[in-house]
Design a protein around this motif. Structure first.
Motif, PDB file in Angstrom:
ATOM      1  N   ALA A 102       0.797  -1.113  -0.097  1.00  0.00           N
ATOM      2  CA  ALA A 102      -0.179   0.029   0.055  1.00  0.00           C
ATOM      3  C   ALA A 102       0.980   0.959   0.011  1.00  0.00           C
ATOM      4  N   GLN A 103       1.904   1.130   0.745  1.00  0.00           N
ATOM      5  CA  GLN A 103       2.772   2.652   0.761  1.00  0.00           C
ATOM      6  C   GLN A 103       3.386   2.785  -0.396  1.00  0.00           C
ATOM      7  N   ALA A 143      -4.790  -0.870  -5.719  1.00  0.00           N
ATOM      8  CA  ALA A 143      -5.176  -0.238  -4.504  1.00  0.00           C
ATOM      9  C   ALA A 143      -6.394  -0.815  -3.977  1.00  0.00           C
ATOM     10  N   THR A 144      -7.559  -0.965  -5.229  1.00  0.00           N
ATOM     11  CA  THR A 144      -8.744  -1.472  -4.873  1.00  0.00           C
ATOM     12  C   THR A 144      -8.768  -2.966  -4.105  1.00  0.00           C
ATOM     13  N   GLN A 145      -7.716  -3.698  -4.634  1.00  0.00           N
ATOM     14  CA  GLN A 145      -7.674  -5.082  -4.106  1.00  0.00           C
ATOM     15  C   GLN A 145      -6.941  -5.005  -2.951  1.00  0.00           C
ATOM     16  N   SER A 170      -6.376   5.831   5.431  1.00  0.00           N
ATOM     17  CA  SER A 170      -7.087   6.723   4.954  1.00  0.00           C
ATOM     18  C   SER A 170      -6.507   7.902   4.257  1.00  0.00           C
ATOM     19  N   GLU A 171      -5.192   8.043   4.816  1.00  0.00           N
ATOM     20  CA  GLU A 171      -4.403   9.086   4.199  1.00  0.00           C
ATOM     21  C   GLU A 171      -3.854   8.506   3.075  1.00  0.00           C
ATOM     22  N   GLN A 172      -3.629   7.444   2.669  1.00  0.00           N
ATOM     23  CA  GLN A 172      -3.033   6.790   1.588  1.00  0.00           C
ATOM     24  C   GLN A 172      -4.195   6.699   0.351  1.00  0.00           C
ATOM     25  N   ILE A 173      -5.375   6.343   0.955  1.00  0.00           N
ATOM     26  CA  ILE A 173      -6.451   6.486  -0.134  1.00  0.00           C
ATOM     27  C   ILE A 173      -6.726   8.074  -0.713  1.00  0.00           C
ATOM     28  N   ILE A 174      -6.687   9.029   0.328  1.00  0.00           N
ATOM     29  CA  ILE A 174      -6.778  10.369  -0.154  1.00  0.00           C
ATOM     30  C   ILE A 174      -5.509  10.873  -0.956  1.00  0.00           C
ATOM     31  N   SER A 189      -5.999  -2.676   3.664  1.00  0.00           N
ATOM     32  CA  SER A 189      -4.547  -2.397   4.116  1.00  0.00           C
ATOM     33  C   SER A 189      -4.300  -0.923   3.996  1.00  0.00           C
ATOM     34  N   LEU A 190      -4.995  -0.111   3.117  1.00  0.00           N
ATOM     35  CA  LEU A 190      -4.777   1.176   2.852  1.00  0.00           C
ATOM     36  C   LEU A 190      -5.285   1.987   3.935  1.00  0.00           C
TER      37      LEU A 190
END
Length: 162
Positions: free
Chosen positions: A112-113, A142-144, A151-155, A148-149
């Motif tokens: 994720a990172q 990212a969807t898969q 919230s900051e990573q999604i943003i 593990s993401l």
């Protein structure tokens, strides 16, 4: 080369600022760059960016030297290298092109990172060419990896795609 990479990495890891040391290590690294492996390249770049210590000659040399070695970089090394160049706003279009094409085929190995750092780096340097397979692949990965993401990573991923 390992001693140089380990030294700057250690200083950056503990946040110890020593501009003279980083300048000296940059000069030493330029003399030994042909002996650096992918981990040493990535760790060195990460250290300079983490310490916000520009080293234009070193970054320029690494942007060229690393091209034939990119296939030896793992996902963390690719992501950290991109992150370092973007963090210090160092233009390296040939490096970014090459990594864009290579990373698209390796995204399944990115955590994720690493996905977040990769797409952030392209967006941060306002890089207009990015392999469409890379952006599509990052969204799919990212969807898969959604659980593990953070919230900051999604943003950051969404911002980077805007």
């Amino acid at each position: 080369s390992q001693n140089i990479a380990n030294t700057v990495w250690a200083y950056a890891t503990v946040g110890h600022t020593d501009p003279h040391l980083f300048d000296t290590m940059s000069q030493l690294a330029l003399l030994k760059l042909d002996t650096f492996n992918s981990q040493e390249i990535a760790n060195t770049m990460w250290a300079y960016a983490t310490m916000n210590h520009p080293a234009p000659a070193l970054f320029f040399a690494i942007s060229k030297l690393s091209l034939p070695k990119l296939d030896t970089f793992n996902s963390q090394e690719l992501a950290n290298t991109l992150w370092a160049f973007a963090t210090l706003s160092f233009p390296a279009p040939e490096l970014f092109d090459s990594i864009s094409n290579l990373a698209a085929s390796k995204l399944h190995t990115f955590n994720a990172q690493e996905l977040t750092n990769t797409i952030w780096a392209y967006a941060t340097v306002y890089y207009y060419y990015i392999n469409p397979q890379l952006t599509k692949g990052i969204l799919q990965e990212a969807t898969q990896k959604l659980e593990s993401l953070l919230s900051e990573q999604i943003i950051i991923i969404l911002w980077s795609m805007a």
